[in-house]
Design a protein around this motif. Structure first.
Motif, mmCIF file in Angstrom:
data_model
loop_
_atom_site.group_PDB
_atom_site.id
_atom_site.type_symbol
_atom_site.label_atom_id
_atom_site.label_comp_id
_atom_site.label_asym_id
_atom_site.label_seq_id
_atom_site.Cartn_x
_atom_site.Cartn_y
_atom_site.Cartn_z
ATOM 1 N N PHE A 1 0.820 -1.206 0.000
ATOM 2 C CA PHE A 1 0.000 0.000 0.000
ATOM 3 C C PHE A 1 0.858 1.263 0.000
ATOM 4 C CE2 PHE A 1 -2.620 -3.227 2.197
ATOM 5 C CZ PHE A 1 -3.615 -3.325 1.240
ATOM 6 N N VAL A 2 2.181 1.128 0.142
ATOM 7 C CA VAL A 2 3.089 2.273 0.195
ATOM 8 C C VAL A 2 3.616 2.539 -1.209
ATOM 9 C CG1 VAL A 2 5.193 3.177 1.237
ATOM 10 C CG2 VAL A 2 3.742 1.604 2.519
ATOM 11 N N ARG A 3 3.397 3.777 -1.699
ATOM 12 C CA ARG A 3 3.805 4.108 -3.067
ATOM 13 C C ARG A 3 5.319 4.070 -3.237
ATOM 14 N NH1 ARG A 3 1.371 6.516 -7.485
ATOM 15 N NH2 ARG A 3 2.838 7.531 -8.892
ATOM 16 N N GLU A 4 6.089 4.458 -2.215
ATOM 17 C CA GLU A 4 7.550 4.515 -2.316
ATOM 18 C C GLU A 4 8.225 3.195 -1.917
ATOM 19 O OE1 GLU A 4 5.784 6.839 -0.567
ATOM 20 O OE2 GLU A 4 5.788 8.351 -2.139
ATOM 21 N N SER A 5 7.489 2.110 -1.864
ATOM 22 C CA SER A 5 8.079 0.828 -1.454
ATOM 23 C C SER A 5 9.002 0.296 -2.551
ATOM 24 C CB SER A 5 6.973 -0.194 -1.184
ATOM 25 O OG SER A 5 6.309 -0.516 -2.382
ATOM 26 N N PRO A 6 10.025 -0.497 -2.162
ATOM 27 C CA PRO A 6 10.890 -1.087 -3.179
ATOM 28 C C PRO A 6 10.103 -2.084 -4.019
ATOM 29 C CG PRO A 6 11.447 -1.950 -1.031
ATOM 30 C CD PRO A 6 10.444 -0.863 -0.816
ATOM 31 N N GLY A 7 10.455 -2.189 -5.263
ATOM 32 C CA GLY A 7 9.727 -3.059 -6.178
ATOM 33 C C GLY A 7 10.161 -4.504 -6.094
ATOM 34 N N ASP A 8 9.600 -5.311 -6.985
ATOM 35 C CA ASP A 8 9.913 -6.730 -7.010
ATOM 36 C C ASP A 8 11.061 -7.056 -7.961
ATOM 37 O OD1 ASP A 8 8.366 -5.982 -9.180
ATOM 38 O OD2 ASP A 8 7.351 -7.906 -9.326
#
Length: 121
Positions: free
Chosen positions: A95-102
């Motif tokens: 839900f966090v826009r600035e989270s690291p991607g996959d």
């Protein structure tokens, strides 16, 4: 037939040769031989056991340090999810826009470039 005769002849020869080689030992199974002391060069040493420790795979003689840079990217999109009732990433479910991607990419600018050895980056 000719093929059957050749097969029988080959089997007979294999059995005959196998009887002659009963005490045969593969060279890899033989013990290591060493030269007598009087034939060795001074200052040399003999390895009694084979070296089993793995050799280092990194460049030990580099003049530039290893600078690895990790970057993260998302393979999905950040969109509104009606079931959850909030915005979220479609790939990781965060839900966090600035989270690291996959997707993780590791880049070392000082590494060898084997794909294009004449290209300068």
């Amino acid at each position: 037939s000719r093929a059957a005769r050749l097969t029988l002849k080959a089997r007979h020869n294999s059995e005959k040769a196998g009887g002659l080689l009963e005490d045969y030992t593969k060279p890899s199974k033989l013990p290591l031989r060493t030269l007598p002391e009087e034939y060795r060069m001074p200052g040399t040493w003999v390895v009694e056991k084979p070296y089993t420790e793995a050799l280092p795979t990194h460049n030990r003689l580099t003049t530039r340090p290893t600078i690895k840079q990790r970057s993260f990217q998302h393979s999905g999109v950040f969109e509104f999810n009606g079931q959850e009732g909030q915005w979220m990433w479609s790939d990781t479910g965060s839900f966090v826009r600035e989270s690291p991607g996959d997707i993780v990419k590791v880049k070392n600018p000082n590494a060898y470039n084997f794909a294009a050895p004449t290209a300068s980056l």
